[in-house]
Scaffold this active site. Structure first.
Site, PDB file in Angstrom:
ATOM      1  CB  CYS A  34      -2.655  -4.683   6.314  1.00 59.91           C
ATOM      2  SG  CYS A  34      -2.426  -2.872   7.035  1.00 59.91           S
ATOM      3  CD  GLU A  76      -1.285  -0.683   3.532  1.00 60.05           C
ATOM      4  OE1 GLU A  76      -2.169   0.191   3.430  1.00 60.05           O
ATOM      5  OE2 GLU A  76      -1.552  -1.973   3.809  1.00 60.05           O
ATOM      6  CG  HIS A 107      -2.833  -6.666  10.374  1.00 59.23           C
ATOM      7  ND1 HIS A 107      -1.925  -6.344   9.720  1.00 59.23           N
ATOM      8  CD2 HIS A 107      -3.864  -5.337  10.143  1.00 59.23           C
ATOM      9  CE1 HIS A 107      -1.807  -5.192   9.645  1.00 59.23           C
ATOM     10  NE2 HIS A 107      -3.304  -4.717  10.055  1.00 59.23           N
TER      11      HIS A 107
HETATM   12  N1  CAA Z   1       0.932   3.598  30.449  1.00 60.58           N
HETATM   13  C1  CAA Z   1      -0.266   2.195  29.711  1.00 60.58           C
HETATM   14  N2  CAA Z   1      -0.841   1.924  29.139  1.00 60.58           N
HETATM   15  C2  CAA Z   1      -1.086   3.221  27.893  1.00 60.58           C
HETATM   16  C3  CAA Z   1      -0.585   4.625  28.597  1.00 60.58           C
HETATM   17  C4  CAA Z   1       0.335   3.890  29.567  1.00 60.58           C
HETATM   18  N3  CAA Z   1       1.007   5.476  30.618  1.00 60.58           N
HETATM   19  N4  CAA Z   1      -0.844   5.455  27.917  1.00 60.58           N
HETATM   20  C5  CAA Z   1      -1.964   5.431  26.794  1.00 60.58           C
HETATM   21  N5  CAA Z   1      -2.035   3.270  27.166  1.00 60.58           N
HETATM   22  C6  CAA Z   1      -2.743   3.154  26.099  1.00 60.58           C
HETATM   23  C7  CAA Z   1      -4.270   3.038  26.090  1.00 60.58           C
HETATM   24  O1  CAA Z   1      -5.104   3.018  27.529  1.00 60.58           O
HETATM   25  C8  CAA Z   1      -4.197   3.036  25.220  1.00 60.58           C
HETATM   26  O2  CAA Z   1      -4.627   1.367  25.332  1.00 60.58           O
HETATM   27  P1  CAA Z   1      -6.112   0.512  24.913  1.00 60.58           P
HETATM   28  O3  CAA Z   1      -6.895   0.883  23.639  1.00 60.58           O
HETATM   29  O4  CAA Z   1      -5.844  -0.633  25.205  1.00 60.58           O
HETATM   30  O5  CAA Z   1      -6.405   1.391  25.809  1.00 60.58           O
HETATM   31  C9  CAA Z   1      -2.905   2.312  24.279  1.00 60.58           C
HETATM   32  O6  CAA Z   1      -1.976   2.805  24.987  1.00 60.58           O
HETATM   33  C10 CAA Z   1      -2.947   3.345  23.098  1.00 60.58           C
HETATM   34  O7  CAA Z   1      -3.743   4.874  24.285  1.00 60.58           O
HETATM   35  P2  CAA Z   1      -4.233   5.526  22.744  1.00 60.58           P
HETATM   36  O8  CAA Z   1      -5.403   5.060  22.183  1.00 60.58           O
HETATM   37  O9  CAA Z   1      -3.892   7.101  23.579  1.00 60.58           O
HETATM   38  O10 CAA Z   1      -3.404   6.332  22.340  1.00 60.58           O
HETATM   39  P3  CAA Z   1      -4.036   7.009  20.672  1.00 60.58           P
HETATM   40  O11 CAA Z   1      -4.913   7.713  20.783  1.00 60.58           O
HETATM   41  O12 CAA Z   1      -2.441   8.505  20.913  1.00 60.58           O
HETATM   42  O13 CAA Z   1      -3.508   6.000  19.292  1.00 60.58           O
HETATM   43  C11 CAA Z   1      -4.393   4.268  17.423  1.00 60.58           C
HETATM   44  C12 CAA Z   1      -3.676   5.130  19.164  1.00 60.58           C
HETATM   45  C13 CAA Z   1      -5.605   5.331  17.573  1.00 60.58           C
HETATM   46  C14 CAA Z   1      -4.527   3.221  17.861  1.00 60.58           C
HETATM   47  C15 CAA Z   1      -2.972   4.718  17.467  1.00 60.58           C
HETATM   48  O14 CAA Z   1      -2.179   4.684  17.033  1.00 60.58           O
HETATM   49  C16 CAA Z   1      -3.416   5.178  15.457  1.00 60.58           C
HETATM   50  O15 CAA Z   1      -4.236   5.802  14.494  1.00 60.58           O
HETATM   51  N6  CAA Z   1      -3.215   3.929  14.478  1.00 60.58           N
HETATM   52  C17 CAA Z   1      -3.273   4.206  13.046  1.00 60.58           C
HETATM   53  C18 CAA Z   1      -4.172   3.383  12.671  1.00 60.58           C
HETATM   54  C19 CAA Z   1      -4.353   1.595  13.486  1.00 60.58           C
HETATM   55  O16 CAA Z   1      -3.052   1.273  13.679  1.00 60.58           O
HETATM   56  N7  CAA Z   1      -5.381   1.112  13.906  1.00 60.58           N
HETATM   57  C20 CAA Z   1      -5.301  -0.173  13.649  1.00 60.58           C
HETATM   58  C21 CAA Z   1      -6.666  -0.532  13.400  1.00 60.58           C
HETATM   59  S1  CAA Z   1      -6.487  -0.528  11.437  1.00 60.58           S
HETATM   60  C22 CAA Z   1      -5.102  -1.412  10.765  1.00 60.58           C
HETATM   61  O17 CAA Z   1      -5.067  -2.454  10.969  1.00 60.58           O
HETATM   62  C23 CAA Z   1      -4.853  -0.970   9.423  1.00 60.58           C
HETATM   63  C24 CAA Z   1      -3.310  -1.259   9.647  1.00 60.58           C
HETATM   64  O18 CAA Z   1      -2.670  -1.579   9.398  1.00 60.58           O
HETATM   65  C25 CAA Z   1      -3.066   0.388   9.754  1.00 60.58           C
END
Ligand code: CAA
Length: 448
Positions: A120, A83, A244
């Site tokens: 993916c 991709e 994945h």
């Molecule tokens: N100690 C322990 N855990 C902590 C923490 C700390 N100090 N601070 C945060 N966390 C945890 C949060 O609780 C969260 O876990 P849970 O979801 O289990 O509650 C995790 O760490 C991530 O924290 P946030 O949710 O606050 O993180 P974020 O909002 O900044 O980003 C995300 C998370 C939205 C997944 C982001 O990384 C993102 O947009 N990623 C790209 C999209 C993606 O990968 N999506 C996955 C499904 S799509 C897919 O699979 C296709 C692909 O490959 C892209």
């Protein structure tokens, strides 16, 4: 019926490494635990200035071909799943074939080449295409080469920046495979979704939180579809469950739902009932929301049981070890999870021959696919030949300022100045990017 599956496998990781806890988190003003515990990631791989999807894919494919003494005439098909393509017409597979022709005798003039796109999941779809081509008897005794290669970069400042990565997986698909045989049975979960897309742009538009929900929803559909053809699945059916893995925390969520589904109406659910109750049944609730809430509370109790923890530690956690150190490789990610789980088994003297993998792929947009793989007698020898740890250890650690520079180098919208493109590592025995030709094509050469 002839067995068809993955005969050989290789990886190539981007040669730079960013430590997420030590380097990335402080620069972002975030807690290191968000990365190491929340997302489950220690580091990301990045391509050096002379690396891209072609060099990474060609380097993985070259090692695979050399290790197995293959020449171009042994291969009748080259499919690249990506991709991160940079051309809307000329497929990456032609560039990779061109690279390989520089170092092997013969050519790929009679191989069918293509490029697969569905976020993916296209790596797994390319395996499917190769499987079907061989099963249809159109391969004339030749094998298929599938290369899943990506630079999974997000725009600076996007939440996805935490989950970046870069690397390639090359796989040889053949009759009587040495590694795994693919099942005929498959399940799909597919819907028109807007969770992650790149409408003619390099970096994705992502609704991160929604993408997590869409992953889980499509995966559930795929499991149900798989069960409709293969029968109900049970936790003991699979030695490993490679998912994945955009980041290991995503798989932690998916595995809990998968286990909950698999144990419903089984002896395991009954055995756990004294400790955590039985699973809430939909009929017992007035609304969807009340049922969902009760299920969520049940799942929280379930993942805290010893029984679940032991299952997760044995069947899921080993598939995440490599991903923790490299980040998301998009199309290659589920194939990295397979390698990671098998590598763990090899290192722990677990004999997997004859056991099964449950492979769960996902692509945004969105589609999930589930199938089974039967591990073949030659698996240990094939996995032992991989040099995953060596490749990971050889990466050069970069600072946050260097990360910013390398992100710009790979950003198609940033003009590359000569002073910006100085490489961090010295290429040796590999393909490198060598500038652009007169029609805007990319050029590559092999460095001894
Ligand atoms: N100690 C322990 N855990 C902590 C923490 C700390 N100090 N601070 C945060 N966390 C945890 C949060 O609780 C969260 O876990 P849970 O979801 O289990 O509650 C995790 O760490 C991530 O924290 P946030 O949710 O606050 O993180 P974020 O909002 O900044 O980003 C995300 C998370 C939205 C997944 C982001 O990384 C993102 O947009 N990623 C790209 C999209 C993606 O990968 N999506 C996955 C499904 S799509 C897919 O699979 C296709 C692909 O490959 C892209």
């Amino acid at each position: 019926m002839t067995a068809v599956g993955i005969d050989a496998i290789e990886i190539h990781t981007g040669k730079l490494r960013v430590d997420l806890a030590e380097t990335f988190a402080p620069a972002k003003g975030e807690s290191p635990e968000k990365y190491t515990k929340g997302l489950g990631l220690n580091a990301s791989s990045f391509p050096d200035t002379y690396e891209d999807i072609v060099t990474m894919g060609a380097n993985a494919a070259r090692r695979l071909m050399e290790r197995h003494g293959l020449s171009p005439s042994d291969i009748g098909r080259i499919d690249v799943a990506t991709e991160s393509a940079f051309d809307n017409s000329k497929p990456v597979s032609t560039y990779i074939a061109g690279c390989l022709e520089q170092v092997f005798d013969g050519d790929f003039h009679h191989a069918n080449k293509g490029e697969r796109k569905f976020a993916c999941i296209s790596g797994t779809q390319s395996l499917d295409d190769a499987y079907n081509w061989i099963k249809a008897g159109r391969n004339r005794g030749r094998s298929a080469l599938v290369v899943a290669t990506d630079t999974a970069l997000y725009a600076r400042g996007d939440a996805g920046e935490a989950t970046q990565g870069a690397g390639a997986v090359a796989m040889l698909i053949d009759e009587d495979p040495d590694l795994v045989e693919l099942s005929t049975e498959q399940g799909y979960g597919s819907a028109d979704e807007t969770d992650f897309l790149k409408p003619n742009q390099q970096f994705p538009s992502v609704d991160g939180k929604r993408s997590v929900q869409v992953y889980l929803a499509r995966m559930r559909e795929a499991v149900e579809d798989y069960e409709s053809v293969a029968g109900d699945i049970h936790p003991e059916d699979f030695a490993l469950l490679p998912f994945h893995t955009p980041f290991p925390g995503m798989v932690r969520k998916a595995a809990a739902l998968a286990y909950r589904h698999m144990i419903r109406d089984t002896a395991i659910e009954e055995e756990l009932a004294d400790e955590i109750g039985r699973q809430p049944r939909f009929e017992a609730f007035d609304s969807d929301e009340a049922h969902r809430e009760a299920m969520s509370e049940y799942t929280d109790r379930l993942v805290d049981t010893d029984r679940y923890r032991e299952w997760y530690a044995e069947v899921v956690d080993p598939t995440l070890t490599v991903s923790r150190e490299v980040g998301n490789w998009y199309t290659g990610s589920v194939h990295v999870a397979r390698i990671s789980g098998l590598k763990h088994a090899l290192e722990n003297d677990i004999d997997l021959a004859g056991r099964r993998l449950g492979v769960a792929s996902y692509g945004s947009g969105a589609q999930a696919e589930v199938h089974a793989e039967t591990i073949q007698d030659g698996w240990a020898e094939e996995i032992a030949a991989l040099q995953v740890d060596e490749q990971l250890a050889a990466r050069r650690d970069i600072s946050f300022e260097e990360y910013e520079r390398i992100h710009d180098v790979h950003n198609h919208d940033v003009d590359r100045q000569a002073e910006d493109v100085e490489e961090f590592t010295t290429p040796s025995g590999e393909f490198v990017f060598d500038g652009w030709g007169r029609m805007g094509e990319r050029k590559y050469r092999f460095v001894e």
